[in-house]
Scaffold this active site. Structure first.
Site, PDB file in Angstrom:
ATOM      1  NE  ARG A  93      72.936  63.398  71.848  1.00  0.00           N
ATOM      2  CZ  ARG A  93      72.967  64.713  72.064  1.00  0.00           C
ATOM      3  NH1 ARG A  93      73.460  65.187  73.178  1.00  0.00           N
ATOM      4  NH2 ARG A  93      72.492  65.540  71.158  1.00  0.00           N
ATOM      5  N   GLY A 102      80.649  67.895  79.766  1.00  0.00           N
ATOM      6  CA  GLY A 102      81.640  68.317  78.777  1.00  0.00           C
ATOM      7  C   GLY A 102      82.967  67.594  78.858  1.00  0.00           C
ATOM      8  CG  MET A 104      84.061  61.391  79.073  1.00  0.00           C
ATOM      9  SD  MET A 104      83.302  59.965  79.797  1.00  0.00           S
ATOM     10  CE  MET A 104      81.748  60.545  80.309  1.00  0.00           C
ATOM     11  N   GLY A 815      89.840  67.216 121.007  1.00  0.00           N
ATOM     12  CA  GLY A 815      90.660  68.192 120.272  1.00  0.00           C
ATOM     13  C   GLY A 815      91.341  67.424 119.152  1.00  0.00           C
ATOM     14  CG  ASN A 817      92.632  70.989 115.361  1.00  0.00           C
ATOM     15  OD1 ASN A 817      91.969  70.471 114.475  1.00  0.00           O
ATOM     16  ND2 ASN A 817      92.319  72.146 115.898  1.00  0.00           N
ATOM     17  CE1 TYR A 901      80.969  70.490 122.192  1.00  0.00           C
ATOM     18  CE2 TYR A 901      79.833  69.264 123.922  1.00  0.00           C
ATOM     19  CZ  TYR A 901      80.943  69.987 123.477  1.00  0.00           C
ATOM     20  OH  TYR A 901      82.000  70.196 124.309  1.00  0.00           O
TER      21      TYR A 901
END
Ligand code: PEP
Ligand code: MG
Length: 931
Positions: A93, A102, A104, A815, A817, A901
C-alpha cells in the site's frame, strides 16, 4: 529512530513521524502500539522512495531487509510466502505524509500464484474465494505494475457474467472465476509479452517499485498541484506491506469503511457502509452498493459490538474524528487504516462543538480543528424552500449543496467545457481517481452507482461540491452520450439540478437560496470572538447589506463605498446632472437633490449597525464611470441624426410627390397624410428638439473627462479637492444622518474616510471641510455627534508618510486592492485575465496577489505604515478593507502586524472571525494595537 534505517515493523515505527512513514504507515504503527487488532506488517520509508526515484533502484540493503521482514511475517503468522499449504498473502500500500485519497497505487493479494492458490484453497476450504482473490490480484497487478489498462479485463468480466447469467460478480461460481482468472493470465501474457510473474518475491519487488513510482504519476502530481502540497508537507510515498485478511471468506466475513461521526452532519453516531463477503475495493469503487453500518447491529451483532469498541478507542486516542477501514475475517474485526476524517463544514462545526462539550477537546482545539475557508461550504446554495418541482430520481445525499449545470459524461469534457465558463454537472456510472480533473471543473457530481463513501462522494465532499451518488434509477450510455431515467432521456448538454443534501435530481435549473447560520456555528463563532484579538467588520454599502452583515456577526462596517449609492437607477440621472453642470450653482442644485437621498441611506445603515462603528468612504471612482461611454454616445447620436433626417424626408414626401406626379399624389394623399401624422407624433415623443443636443453635450463632457490611466487619475480625494461641494454634500449627509439617529436614541459611531490620499495636505484639506460642516450640523441639529476622521492607505506614498498622516487621521484602513496594484504596478483590472495565470503556472508568483496578500512586498509596505503611524499616535486604529480582509492567511498577517480589525464582504465574515481566532491561538507574535 536510527538514521538511515529504511524499514520499520508496525511495532517499532514512530506513529508521529508521518514524513518518514507516511500517514498510513505511521497510523498502522500507532494503532498496533495502542493495542488495536491490526494485521502484522512493516513500512518501507519515504526516504527509501526518494532514493529509489533518484537512482531508479532500491537503496542498498533494502531488498535484503524486505526479505528478512517477510521471513519475520511468516513466523508471526505461521504462514509461508508462496506456500502450497498455508500461504501468506500481503497488500502493498502507498501512503504519504499528506492524505491524497486514491491518488497513488495499492496492490492486494500479492503472493498468489499457481502454487499458493492451491494452498489458499486448502487453507480456507473455499475454492471460490481463492479464485476470486487470484483474478482480482492479476487485474490489479497488471494495471499498476505492468501498465495494462482495465478495459480488456472488464470486457472479459462482462463476457463471463453474460455467459453465466450472473448479475453481479458475487454470483459467479468457482469454476467460472477460474475460467476468468485463466483468461486474465492470457490477457497479461498478450499485453506484456511475458507470462504473469509466478515468483512471489519477484511480484513483491515489482510492486514496491510501482508504488514508489506512483508518487510521480500524473494523478498524484495533479493532486499535489491543485491542493498546493509542497515537499515540506509530503515528500515521497512510503510502502506498507501488510498481511492480507479477507472479507470475502463467507457470510461471517465482510469489509467496510466508517467515520466515527457523521462527516456530513457531525452527529456522534458511527457512520459508514459495509458489504458482507466482499473485499475493500468493492466498497470504495462502488461496484456493489453497500449497506449502512446501522444495519450491522441486526445482521452481525457481535461484529457491531467490536466496531463500537473500535470507534471508542480510536476517538479517545486520536481526539479527532476518524475515517477508518476495517475487514472482518471469519468473525474477527481487523482495523486496516485510520486517519483524521475529512468532513464537510457542517460536520466539522458540529463535531467540534460537541467534542468540546463532551470534554474530548478544549475550545481552542475546537477552533483550531477547522480551516476557516471550509466554512464557505455552509454558505453553499440550497434549493429555494418554496420550490415544489418533482424530482426525476433520488440517489444518496453524498455531499451537500445544490448545483445546476449542463450534463457531461466524462472528465475531459467536464474540464474543457468547465474551463470555458460553462456550468457543468459531471454524470458518471462511478468515478475513479483519474477523473479528478473533471471534478475541479464541475459544479456537481452525479453517479448511478456507489455509496456515500465512494470515490465520487469522498472527493466531492473534500472539495465542497454537491454530489449525489448511487442514483440507480439513472442508466448511463457513455457511448451514445445520453442517460435515461424511466422513459425520459437526457442528452449531453441538457441542464439538470442536483441537491447533494437530499439526493434528489431535477430537470432544468432550479432556483437556489443562501443557507442560514446553524446554532453550532453560532456557538463556535462566539468562542472565536472570545479568543480573537482582531475585530471583524463588513464591507457593506446599503442598509440591506448592513443587516445581513450584522447577522453574520460583523462588528461594524469597515467600508461603505458611497459610489454604489450613486449608481442606482433613481439617482444616476441626478448624479449625471451634477457632473454635467456648467456652473457651481447648477452643480449645487443637483447636489441639493442628492443630499436627502444620501442622508436617508446613511440613516438606514446607522440604524442597522446601531452601537457599532460605520466607516463611510467619500466618493472614490472617476466621474466618467457615472456617464455612458463615448462609443455608446457616438452610436446613439448617429442613430438619432439618421432618424431625424429620415423623418424630415418623410414629412417632405407629400409636397415632393405633388410636384412630380400630382395624379399619384392625389391617389395616396390620405395615406401620406396619416404617415405624416404618425411621424410627427413619433418625433414629439422620441425626438424632442434637445435630445441630440443633450447627448452631444454629454459626449463633450465624456471626452473632456477621458484619461489614459483612469485608475491613477482624477479620482478619490483628488475629486474632493477639485469639487469640494461633492465631498461637502457627502460629509453633511453623514453627519446629519448621525445627528438624526442620535436624536432618535440610536447609538451611532460614524467614521469618515478619505480614499486615494497621497499627501498630508490632501488629508488636512478634507479634514477642514469635515470640521467646518460638523460645526454647522451641531448648530442646526442641536446635537454634537462624535465622529472619527481617517484615511485609506492605498497609495504607497501615503504609507511612507504614515507618521505625518497620523497627526491628522484618527484611523487608517488599508485598501489592499489598490495598494497591491500600486506596489506591483499590475493593473487590478487586467492582470488576472492577462499574465497572472502564466505567472502562477510558471512559479514566478505562488499566488494571485489580488487574492492572497503579498506579505513580502505589500505586507512590508503595510508594516512600515503601521510602525510609523503608531509612532505618532499610539492608539491609532488600523484596519484593512481590501479583498484580502476575508482571506484566512492574509488575516493571520494582519493580526501579526497588529491591525485592530479586518473588513470583508458579509458572507466571508464567519470565515474571518474564525481566522482571527486562529491567528491569536496559533500564537502569532502580534505587535499589539497599542505598541
Ligand atoms: C481597495 O483599494 O482595497 C479598496 C478597498 O477600495 P476599492 O476596491 O473600492 O478601490
Ligand atoms: Mg481602493
Amino acid at each position: 529512530m536510527a538514521k538511515g534505517k529504511m524499514i520499520y515493523t508496525f511495532e517499532e515505527g514512530d506513529g508521529k513521524n508521518k514524513m518518514l512513514l507516511g500517514g498510513k504507515g505511521a497510523n498502522l504503527c500507532e494503532m498496533t502500539q495502542i493495542g488495536l487488532n491490526v494485521p502484522p506488517g512493516f513500512v518501507i520509508t519515504t526516504e527509501a522512495c526518494l532514493a529509489f526515484l533518484e537512482n531508479n533502484r532500491l537503496p542498498d540493503g533494502v531488498w535484503e531487509d524486505v526479505k528478512k521482514q517477510m521471513a519475520a511475517l511468516e513466523k508471526k503468522t505461521g504462514k509461508g510466502f508462496g506456500s502450497a499449504d498455508n500461504p501468506l498473502l500481503v497488500s502493498v500500500r502507498s501512503g504519504s505524509a499528506m492524505s491524497m485519497p486514491g491518488m497513488m497505487d495499492t496492490i492486494l493479494n500479492l503472493g498468489l500464484n499457481e502454487t499458493s492458490l492451491q494452498g489458499l484453497i486448502k487453507q480456507t476450504g473455499n475454492e471460490r474465494f481463492a479464485w476470486d482473490a487470484y483474478r482480482r490480484f492479476i487485474q490489479l497487478f497488471a494495471k499498476i505494475a505492468l501498465n495494462i489498462p482495465d478495459e480488456p479485463f472488464d470486457e472479459k468480466m462482462k463476457e463471463v457474467k453474460t455467459a453465466y447469467h450472473a448479475r453481479q460478480d458475487v454470483d459467479l461460481k468457482a469454476d467460472q472465476l477460474k475460467e476468468l482468472a485463466e483468461a486474465f493470465l492470457a490477457i497479461v501474457h498478450r499485453h506484456s509479452g511475458k507470462p504473469f510473474p509466478q515468483d512471489p518475491f519477484e511480484q513483491l519487488d515489482i510492486a514496491i517499485k510501482a508504488v514508489f513510482r506512483s508518487w510521480n504519476g500524473k494523478r498524484a502530481v495533479d493532486y499535489r498541484k491543485q491542493f498546493k502540497i509542497t515537499p515540506d508537507q509530503a515528500s515521497g510515498t512510503a510502502v506498507n506491506i501488510v498481511t492480507m485478511v479477507f472479507g470475502n471468506m463467507g457470510n461471517d466475513s465482510g469489509t467496510g469503511v466508517g467515520f466515527t461521526r457523521n462527516p456530513g452532519t457531525g452527529e456522534n453516531l458511527i457512520y459508514g457502509e459495509y458489504l458482507v463477503n466482499a473485499q475493500g475495493e468493492d466498497v470504495v469503487a462502488g461496484i456493489r452498493t453497500p449497506k449502512p453500518i446501522a444495519e450491522m447491529a441486526q445482521e452481525m451483532p457481535e461484529i457491531y459490538d467490536q466496531l463500537i469498541q473500535l470507534h471508542n478507542r480510536l476517538e479517545s486516542h486520536y481526539k479527532e474524528v476518524q475515517d477508518f477501514e476495517f475487514t472482518i475475517e471469519k468473525g474477527i474485526l481487523y482495523c486496516l487504516q485510520t486517519r483524521n476524517g475529512k468532513m464537510n463544514a457542517r460536520g466539522m462545526v458540529r463535531s467540534s462543538v460537541e467534542m468540546c462539550n463532551e470534554g474530548f477537546i478544549t475550545k481552542e482545539q475546537a477552533l483550531l480543528r477547522i480551516h476557516p475557508s471550509i466554512l464557505e461550504q455552509l454558505l453553499v446554495p440550497q434549493l429555494a424552500p418554496n420550490f415544489k418541482g418533482n424530482s426525476l430520481a433520488q440517489g444518496l445525499p453524498a455531499s451537500p449543496g445544490a448545483a445546476s449545470g449542463h450534463i457531461v459524461f466524462d472528465a475531459d469534457t467536464a474540464e474543457a467545457r468547465g474551463r470555458s465558463g460553462e456550468k457543468i454537472i459531471l454524470v458518471r456510472e462511478e468515478t475513479k481517481p483519474e477523473d479528478i480533473h473533471g471534478f475541479f471543473h464541475a459544479r456537481g457530481i452525479l453517479t448511478s452507482r456507489g455509496g456515500k463513501t465512494s470515490h465520487a462522494a469522498v472527493v466531492a465532499r473534500g472539495m465542497g461540491k454537491a454530489c449525489v451518488s448511487g442514483c440507480e434509477a439513472i442508466h448511463i450510455d457513455d457511448f451514445a452520450r445520453k442517460a435515461t431515467i424511466g422513459d425520459m432521456t437526457l442528452h449531453e448538454g441538457d441542464v439538470i439540478t442536483i441537491d447533494g443534501g437530499t439526493g434528489h435530481v431535477y430537470a432544468g435549473e432550479v432556483p437556489t437560496v443562501e443557507p442560514e447560520v446553524s446554532e453550532e456555528l453560532t456557538t463556535l463563532l462566539t468562542w472565536a470572538d472570545q479568543a480573537a484579538r482582531l475585530e471583524v467588520r463588513a464591507n457593506a454599502d446599503t442598509p440591506g447589506d448592513a443587516v445581513k452583515a450584522r447577522a453574520f456577526g460583523a462588528k461594524g462596517i469597515g467600508l461603505c463605498r458611497t459610489e454604489r449609492m450613486f449608481n442606482s437607477t433613481d439617482r444616476l440621472p441626478i448624479v449625471q446632472e451634477m457632473i454635467l453642470a456648467e456652473t457651481l450653482e447648477e452643480r449645487q442644485a443637483a447636489l441639493d437633490r442628492l443630499l436627502p437621498i444620501q442622508r436617508n441611506d446613511f440613516k438606514g445603515i446607522f440604524k442597522a449597525m446601531k452601537g457599532l462603528p460605520v466607516t463611510v468612504r467619500l466618493l472614490d471612482p472617476p466621474m466618467h464611470e457615472f456617464l455612458p461611454t463615448a462609443a455608446q454616445l457616438e452610436m446613439e447620436i448617429t442613430h438619432l441624426r439618421h432618424l431625424r433626417d429620415t423623418i424630415k424626408g418623410i414629412e417632405e414626401l407629400p409636397e415632393t410627390l405633388k410636384l412630380l406626379n400630382p395624379g399619384l399624389y392625389q391617389k395616396y394623399a390620405d395615406g401620406l397624410g396619416r404617415l405624416n401624422d404618425a411621424m410627427t407624433t413619433f418625433k414629439e415623443s422620441h425626438l424632442e428638439e434637445d435630445v441630440i443636443v443633450k447627448k452631444e453635450k454629454t459626449l463633450r463632457k465624456v471626452r473632456s473627462l477621458a484619461e489614459v490611466n483612469p485608475m491613477l487619475g482624477h479620482r478619490g480625494v483628488r475629486l474632493g479637492i477639485t469639487f469640494p461641494e461633492i465631498y461637502s454634500m457627502q460629509i453633511q449627509a453623514v453627519l446629519e444622518a448621525a445627528a438624526l439617529c442620535a436624536k432618535e436614541g440610536i447609538e451611532v459611531y460614524p467614521e469618515i474616510m478619505v480614499p486615494q490620499v497621497a499627501t498630508v495636505e490632501e488629508l488636512m484639506r478634507i479634514h477642514s471641510y469635515v470640521k467646518r460642516i460638523h460645526k454647522i450640523v451641531v448648530l442646526t441639529h442641536g446635537i454634537d455627534v462624535q465622529y472619527k476622521f481617517g484615511s485609506m492607505l492605498e497609495v504607497v506614498r501615503a504609507c511612507m508618510r504614515a507618521g505625518r498622516m497620523a497627526e491628522d487621521a484618527e484611523f487608517f484602513s488599508f485598501g489592499t486592492n489598490d495598494l497591491t496594484q500600486a506596489t506591483f504596478s499590475f493593473s487590478r483590472e487586467d492582470a488576472e485575465n492577462k499574465f497572472l495565470p502564466a505567472y502562477n503556472e510558471t512559479g514566478i508568483l505562488q499566488d494571485n496577489p489580488f487574492e492572497v496578500l503579498d506579505i513580502k512586498g505589500v505586507g512590508e509596505v503595510m508594516k512600515i505604515a503601521v510602525e510609523r503611524g503608531r509612532a505618532t499616535r499610539p492608539d491609532l486604529k488600523i484596519g484593512i478593507c481590501g479583498e484580502h480582509g476575508g482571506h484566512p492567511e492574509s488575516i493571520a498577517f494582519c493580526h501579526e502586524i497588529g491591525l485592530n480589525y479586518v473588513s470583508c464582504s458579509g458572507p466571508r465574515v464567519p470565515i474571518a472571525r474564525l481566522a482571527a481566532a486562529q491567528a491569536q491561538l496559533k500564537g502569532v507574535t502580534a505587535k499589539g494595537a497599542n505598541a
